[in-house]
Every structure is written in C-alpha cells, then in structure tokens.
Scaffold this active site. Structure first.
Site, short mmCIF file in Angstrom:
data_model
loop_
_atom_site.label_atom_id
_atom_site.label_comp_id
_atom_site.label_asym_id
_atom_site.label_seq_id
_atom_site.Cartn_x
_atom_site.Cartn_y
_atom_site.Cartn_z
N ASN A 106 -6.04 -2.70 2.16
CA ASN A 106 -6.04 -4.15 2.27
C ASN A 106 -7.49 -4.62 2.34
O ASN A 106 -8.36 -3.92 2.86
CB ASN A 106 -5.32 -4.61 3.54
CG ASN A 106 -3.82 -4.45 3.45
OD1 ASN A 106 -3.24 -4.42 2.38
ND2 ASN A 106 -3.17 -4.33 4.60
N ARG A 113 0.82 -1.22 0.00
CA ARG A 113 0.00 0.00 0.00
C ARG A 113 0.85 1.26 0.00
O ARG A 113 0.59 2.19 -0.77
CB ARG A 113 -0.96 0.01 1.19
CG ARG A 113 -2.08 -1.00 1.10
CD ARG A 113 -2.96 -0.98 2.33
NE ARG A 113 -2.15 -1.27 3.52
CZ ARG A 113 -2.39 -0.77 4.73
NH1 ARG A 113 -3.40 0.03 4.94
NH2 ARG A 113 -1.61 -1.09 5.74
#
Length: 89
Positions: free
Chosen positions: A36, A18
């Site tokens: 996520n 990320r």
C-alpha cells in the site's frame, strides 16, 4: 524476462488487494512485491516471463471483487527478485 512497476489507483486499499495479488502472482510463478502507498494506491513490482507479467497486469485491472480500479500506471522497473512478497512498508 520482464520487470514492470504498477501503480494501481482507485478503491484498492482495505479490499484484500495485496493478498489477492500475491496469490495470483504466485499462481503465475512471478517474483516481486506489492504494498500500500500512503496516498491510498497500491504499488507493485512484478518480474517474470512477459506473458505471465501481462496476465497479472490484466488481472490487476479488476482485482478482487470489492476493488474498484480506476487506472494503472505502468513503468519499466529494474532489479532481480525471488519469490513474491506482500510488504507492509
């Protein structure tokens, strides 16, 4: 302007995916978000010029060094985004 949803499957959580995607998206001046998912994938919505969106999609096929991307599911997305954020939800 192109807006694309990415569902990135493989070993993509716990490998700095990320944050790496956020940095790359900002480098490409893209808007959107990344997070996520509960099932171990990473989901993102990316918006910007088509060439920059395509460049981020190409980057996502490899991701950061410890990631092992098996496949990416792409779908068109809607909305208007400003900046690129790493979501925790």
């Amino acid at each position: 302007m192109k807006t694309q949803r990415l569902l990135i499957l493989g070993r993509v959580q716990g490998v700095w995916f990320r944050e790496s995607m956020r940095i790359e998206a900002e480098r490409l001046n893209l808007a959107g978000w990344v997070r996520n998912t509960p099932d171990g994938a990473v989901e993102a919505v990316v918006q910007g010029p088509a060439d920059a969106v395509n460049a981020l999609i190409e980057w996502a096929h490899g991701g950061p060094p410890q990631a092992r991307v098996e496949r990416i599911v792409l779908t068109d997305a809607q909305g208007h985004y400003s900046g690129f954020e790493k979501r925790i939800d």
